[in-house]
Design a protein around this motif. Sequence first.
Motif, PDB file in Angstrom:
ATOM      1  N   PRO A 122       0.977  -1.189  -0.190  1.00 24.94           N
ATOM      2  CA  PRO A 122       0.018  -0.184   0.140  1.00 24.94           C
ATOM      3  C   PRO A 122       0.941   1.106   0.081  1.00 24.94           C
ATOM      4  N   GLU A 123       0.427   2.287  -0.503  1.00 15.93           N
ATOM      5  CA  GLU A 123       1.102   3.401  -0.701  1.00 15.93           C
ATOM      6  C   GLU A 123       0.762   4.361   0.442  1.00 15.93           C
ATOM      7  N   PHE A 131       8.112   2.709   9.477  1.00 17.10           N
ATOM      8  CA  PHE A 131       9.535   3.199  10.380  1.00 17.10           C
ATOM      9  C   PHE A 131      10.032   2.241  11.638  1.00 17.10           C
ATOM     10  N   ASP A 132       8.756   1.961  12.553  1.00 15.82           N
ATOM     11  CA  ASP A 132       9.057   1.233  13.840  1.00 15.82           C
ATOM     12  C   ASP A 132       9.583  -0.085  13.609  1.00 15.82           C
ATOM     13  N   ARG A 158       3.799   6.250   2.109  1.00 18.03           N
ATOM     14  CA  ARG A 158       5.025   5.918   2.618  1.00 18.03           C
ATOM     15  C   ARG A 158       6.462   6.282   1.806  1.00 18.03           C
ATOM     16  N   THR A 159       7.529   6.677   2.629  1.00 13.92           N
ATOM     17  CA  THR A 159       8.586   7.383   2.175  1.00 13.92           C
ATOM     18  C   THR A 159       9.511   6.540   1.422  1.00 13.92           C
ATOM     19  N   HIS A 160       9.375   5.110   1.618  1.00 16.36           N
ATOM     20  CA  HIS A 160      10.286   4.198   0.975  1.00 16.36           C
ATOM     21  C   HIS A 160       9.559   3.003   0.685  1.00 16.36           C
ATOM     22  N   TYR A 185       6.856   8.710  -1.466  1.00 17.29           N
ATOM     23  CA  TYR A 185       6.512  10.420  -1.467  1.00 17.29           C
ATOM     24  C   TYR A 185       7.427  10.887  -0.375  1.00 17.29           C
ATOM     25  N   ARG A 186       8.106  12.016  -0.775  1.00 20.23           N
ATOM     26  CA  ARG A 186       8.875  12.746   0.207  1.00 20.23           C
ATOM     27  C   ARG A 186       8.522  14.278  -0.060  1.00 20.23           C
ATOM     28  N   LYS A 187       8.428  15.231   1.005  1.00 22.36           N
ATOM     29  CA  LYS A 187       8.192  16.499   0.440  1.00 22.36           C
ATOM     30  C   LYS A 187       9.748  17.261   0.073  1.00 22.36           C
ATOM     31  N   ASP A 188       9.684  17.376  -1.067  1.00 26.15           N
ATOM     32  CA  ASP A 188      10.978  17.548  -1.754  1.00 26.15           C
ATOM     33  C   ASP A 188      10.870  18.095  -3.211  1.00 26.15           C
TER      34      ASP A 188
END
Length: 326
Positions: A122-123, A131-132, A158-160, A185-188
């Motif tokens: 899933p995105e 993370f955890d 998801r960031t990766h 997705y990343r804020k960049d």
Amino acid sequence: QAKKKLIASNNIGDLESIRVAFLGKNGYINQQLKLLNPTKLNMNPELGASINQAKKDIYNLFLKQKKTIQSQIIKHSLHTQISDITLPGRQSEIGAFHPITSVIEQTKIFFNHLGFSEVDGPEIENDYFNFDALNIPKNHPSRNQHDTFWFDTNLLLRTHTSGIQIRCMLYETPPMRIMSIGKVYRKDYDNKHTPMFHQIEGFMVDSNLNLMNLKKILYDFLHNFFKKDITLRFRPSYFPFTEPSAEIDILYTTNTIQSKQPEDKWIELLGCGMIHPKVLSNVGIDTKKFSGFAFGIGIERLAMLLYHITDMRVLFENDIQFLNQF
Ligand code: PHE
């Protein structure tokens, strides 16, 4: 009389009126037949038969003449209605794969041949998987480096693709050889970053895996992908979910007229490492029996190097002039 007229006629209209004049309801033949009144003494069966024969003959001749005239019409139009074969044809555009799609396909094929099977994830991800479980707890500094798009405290884009490792290892047992390709997705946002980009995650868990297996697979992939002599560098790095961790860089040489001097740059291609024992035990895998390695490759990075694209943003602007080059 009928014969003469039919043979002399040269169009369908004339032919039809000749037919009506002789064979029609009030035509010549029917008039002759009416004169043969069987109740009268002058009844003559032979005359009747010959009139009927004439009727047939006229009709056959009519059909024959009709065919002749029709084929003359076709012949005539073939000579007069000429197509201009020198006119330029109508162009039909042929579509092509988007560079990102091509890179994804090539990558998939390579890892498929090595026996990696593909899974999807899933995105919109839970922070546990993103993370955890990957050994990045709540206050871990590397969470900040991910520039995350949060929905609320638990849900994020998801960031990766590394969360897929956890999802798979929870539900499957080793040996495992898995890849997953998708959007992250990343804020960049600049010429090297877009807020959405693609990664391929690959990982193996088995009884005797080591760093050299990982390095060999990735070097083979990159040499195959760029299909020319490339210089690669295997450099120590840090990711919370791998230990040891490494990055692979490629040597990029620009020899432009402007700079006169070739300019060598190391460009980072991917992150990888041996899956951290903490991550393995998070998902209940016995670290005495099994080890694993993982890698994450940026698809855009590969596409930019392969096609010499200097601004990553053009990949997602749908500019037809740009896309037509592929
Ligand atoms: N997930 C890491 C990133 O996005 C890449 C990575 C994947 C590193 C797997 C190690 C192992 O930067």
